[in-house]
Design a protein around this motif. Structure first.
Motif, PDB file in Angstrom:
ATOM      1  N   GLY A  19       0.872  -1.163   0.000  1.00 56.35           N
ATOM      2  CA  GLY A  19       0.000   0.000   0.000  1.00 56.35           C
ATOM      3  C   GLY A  19       0.911   1.215   0.000  1.00 56.35           C
ATOM      4  O   GLY A  19       1.945   1.216   0.683  1.00 56.35           O
ATOM      5  N   VAL A  20       0.566   2.236  -0.755  1.00 60.03           N
ATOM      6  CA  VAL A  20       1.439   3.397  -0.912  1.00 60.03           C
ATOM      7  C   VAL A  20       0.652   4.675  -0.620  1.00 60.03           C
ATOM      8  O   VAL A  20      -0.481   4.836  -1.075  1.00 60.03           O
ATOM      9  CB  VAL A  20       1.998   3.445  -2.357  1.00 60.03           C
ATOM     10  N   ALA A  21       1.292   5.565   0.122  1.00 61.45           N
ATOM     11  CA  ALA A  21       0.789   6.923   0.327  1.00 61.45           C
ATOM     12  C   ALA A  21       1.911   7.874  -0.061  1.00 61.45           C
ATOM     13  O   ALA A  21       3.093   7.527   0.023  1.00 61.45           O
ATOM     14  CB  ALA A  21       0.392   7.138   1.781  1.00 61.45           C
ATOM     15  N   VAL A  22       1.545   9.067  -0.510  1.00 61.84           N
ATOM     16  CA  VAL A  22       2.545  10.049  -0.925  1.00 61.84           C
ATOM     17  C   VAL A  22       2.302  11.367  -0.207  1.00 61.84           C
ATOM     18  O   VAL A  22       1.194  11.635   0.259  1.00 61.84           O
ATOM     19  CB  VAL A  22       2.522  10.282  -2.456  1.00 61.84           C
ATOM     20  N   SER A  23       3.361  12.161  -0.131  1.00 62.01           N
ATOM     21  CA  SER A  23       3.224  13.512   0.405  1.00 62.01           C
ATOM     22  C   SER A  23       3.896  14.486  -0.547  1.00 62.01           C
ATOM     23  O   SER A  23       4.767  14.113  -1.330  1.00 62.01           O
ATOM     24  CB  SER A  23       3.847  13.620   1.796  1.00 62.01           C
ATOM     25  N   THR A  24       3.458  15.723  -0.460  1.00 62.08           N
ATOM     26  CA  THR A  24       4.020  16.778  -1.305  1.00 62.08           C
ATOM     27  C   THR A  24       4.132  18.061  -0.496  1.00 62.08           C
ATOM     28  O   THR A  24       3.241  18.362   0.302  1.00 62.08           O
ATOM     29  CB  THR A  24       3.156  17.019  -2.559  1.00 62.08           C
ATOM     30  N   PRO A  25       5.207  18.809  -0.694  1.00 58.14           N
ATOM     31  CA  PRO A  25       5.315  20.107  -0.033  1.00 58.14           C
ATOM     32  C   PRO A  25       4.567  21.206  -0.794  1.00 58.14           C
ATOM     33  O   PRO A  25       4.527  22.350  -0.361  1.00 58.14           O
ATOM     34  CB  PRO A  25       6.820  20.376  -0.031  1.00 58.14           C
ATOM     35  N   TYR A  26       3.956  20.840  -1.915  1.00 62.40           N
ATOM     36  CA  TYR A  26       3.279  21.813  -2.767  1.00 62.40           C
ATOM     37  C   TYR A  26       1.778  21.790  -2.518  1.00 62.40           C
ATOM     38  O   TYR A  26       1.285  21.074  -1.654  1.00 62.40           O
ATOM     39  CB  TYR A  26       3.614  21.542  -4.233  1.00 62.40           C
ATOM     40  N   ASP A  27       1.032  22.509  -3.325  1.00 60.92           N
ATOM     41  CA  ASP A  27      -0.410  22.611  -3.120  1.00 60.92           C
ATOM     42  C   ASP A  27      -1.142  21.404  -3.707  1.00 60.92           C
ATOM     43  O   ASP A  27      -0.531  20.447  -4.199  1.00 60.92           O
ATOM     44  CB  ASP A  27      -0.950  23.919  -3.689  1.00 60.92           C
ATOM     45  N   ASP A  28      -2.457  21.476  -3.663  1.00 63.94           N
ATOM     46  CA  ASP A  28      -3.301  20.365  -4.102  1.00 63.94           C
ATOM     47  C   ASP A  28      -3.206  20.063  -5.588  1.00 63.94           C
ATOM     48  O   ASP A  28      -3.714  19.043  -6.042  1.00 63.94           O
ATOM     49  CB  ASP A  28      -4.762  20.639  -3.745  1.00 63.94           C
ATOM     50  N   THR A  29      -2.552  20.926  -6.349  1.00 68.15           N
ATOM     51  CA  THR A  29      -2.386  20.680  -7.782  1.00 68.15           C
ATOM     52  C   THR A  29      -1.644  19.371  -8.024  1.00 68.15           C
ATOM     53  O   THR A  29      -1.984  18.620  -8.942  1.00 68.15           O
ATOM     54  CB  THR A  29      -1.629  21.851  -8.450  1.00 68.15           C
ATOM     55  N   VAL A  30      -0.655  19.085  -7.200  1.00 72.70           N
ATOM     56  CA  VAL A  30       0.121  17.848  -7.357  1.00 72.70           C
ATOM     57  C   VAL A  30      -0.778  16.635  -7.147  1.00 72.70           C
ATOM     58  O   VAL A  30      -0.728  15.669  -7.918  1.00 72.70           O
ATOM     59  CB  VAL A  30       1.324  17.824  -6.392  1.00 72.70           C
ATOM     60  N   ILE A  31      -1.615  16.676  -6.122  1.00 75.72           N
ATOM     61  CA  ILE A  31      -2.523  15.553  -5.852  1.00 75.72           C
ATOM     62  C   ILE A  31      -3.550  15.425  -6.972  1.00 75.72           C
ATOM     63  O   ILE A  31      -3.874  14.312  -7.407  1.00 75.72           O
ATOM     64  CB  ILE A  31      -3.209  15.732  -4.475  1.00 75.72           C
ATOM     65  N   THR A  32      -4.031  16.543  -7.485  1.00 75.56           N
ATOM     66  CA  THR A  32      -4.952  16.511  -8.632  1.00 75.56           C
ATOM     67  C   THR A  32      -4.274  15.877  -9.841  1.00 75.56           C
ATOM     68  O   THR A  32      -4.868  15.031 -10.521  1.00 75.56           O
ATOM     69  CB  THR A  32      -5.437  17.935  -8.971  1.00 75.56           C
ATOM     70  N   ASN A  33      -3.024  16.279 -10.109  1.00 76.01           N
ATOM     71  CA  ASN A  33      -2.272  15.688 -11.225  1.00 76.01           C
ATOM     72  C   ASN A  33      -2.079  14.190 -11.017  1.00 76.01           C
ATOM     73  O   ASN A  33      -2.152  13.413 -11.974  1.00 76.01           O
ATOM     74  CB  ASN A  33      -0.915  16.370 -11.380  1.00 76.01           C
ATOM     75  N   LEU A  34      -1.839  13.797  -9.784  1.00 74.26           N
ATOM     76  CA  LEU A  34      -1.662  12.377  -9.461  1.00 74.26           C
ATOM     77  C   LEU A  34      -2.939  11.603  -9.774  1.00 74.26           C
ATOM     78  O   LEU A  34      -2.890  10.538 -10.401  1.00 74.26           O
ATOM     79  CB  LEU A  34      -1.291  12.244  -7.985  1.00 74.26           C
ATOM     80  N   LYS A  35      -4.062  12.140  -9.395  1.00 71.73           N
ATOM     81  CA  LYS A  35      -5.349  11.484  -9.651  1.00 71.73           C
ATOM     82  C   LYS A  35      -5.683  11.476 -11.139  1.00 71.73           C
ATOM     83  O   LYS A  35      -6.184  10.482 -11.659  1.00 71.73           O
ATOM     84  CB  LYS A  35      -6.458  12.161  -8.855  1.00 71.73           C
ATOM     85  N   THR A  36      -5.394  12.569 -11.819  1.00 74.81           N
ATOM     86  CA  THR A  36      -5.670  12.666 -13.258  1.00 74.81           C
ATOM     87  C   THR A  36      -4.878  11.625 -14.045  1.00 74.81           C
ATOM     88  O   THR A  36      -5.361  11.070 -15.029  1.00 74.81           O
ATOM     89  CB  THR A  36      -5.319  14.076 -13.773  1.00 74.81           C
TER      90      THR A  36
END
Length: 98
Positions: A19-36
């Motif tokens: 199982g993998v989780a990720v973190s980012t020091p940036y805004d929600d754009t990175v998570i949106t890109n990840l989902k896209t």
């Protein structure tokens, strides 16, 4: 990431399920890109897991190196698709070798 990843280990009859989780020091754009780009990112993670040996997943150091490799695989995919990676760390939420 919502679903676990399962892959055969390189040159082994065993497989790994993580199982993998990720973190980012940036805004929600990175998570949106990840989902896209979920399909491309999942493929990159599975490719990296398939290049992992049994010996690597049995040690703490090997697991730490795998975390770095997975972060690189995710960031490389996001850079290719979106022009920017942004994933800072990868964490294992589960880890099974069988």
């Amino acid at each position: 990431m919502e679903k676990d990843f399962t892959s055969n280990l390189q040159d082994s009859a065993h497989f790994v399920q993580v199982g993998v989780a990720v973190s980012t020091p940036y805004d929600d754009t990175v998570i949106t890109n990840l989902k896209t780009n979920d399909i491309a990112v999942r493929s990159a993670i599975l490719m990296a897991l398939g290049d992992t040996t049994e010996e690597q997943v049995m040690s703490s150091e090997g697991k730490r190196q795998l975390q770095v490799r997975l972060a690189k695989a995710i960031n490389d995919t996001l850079k290719q698709k979106e022009g920017f990676g942004g994933i800072g760390n990868v964490y294992f939420t589960s880890f099974v070798v069988q």
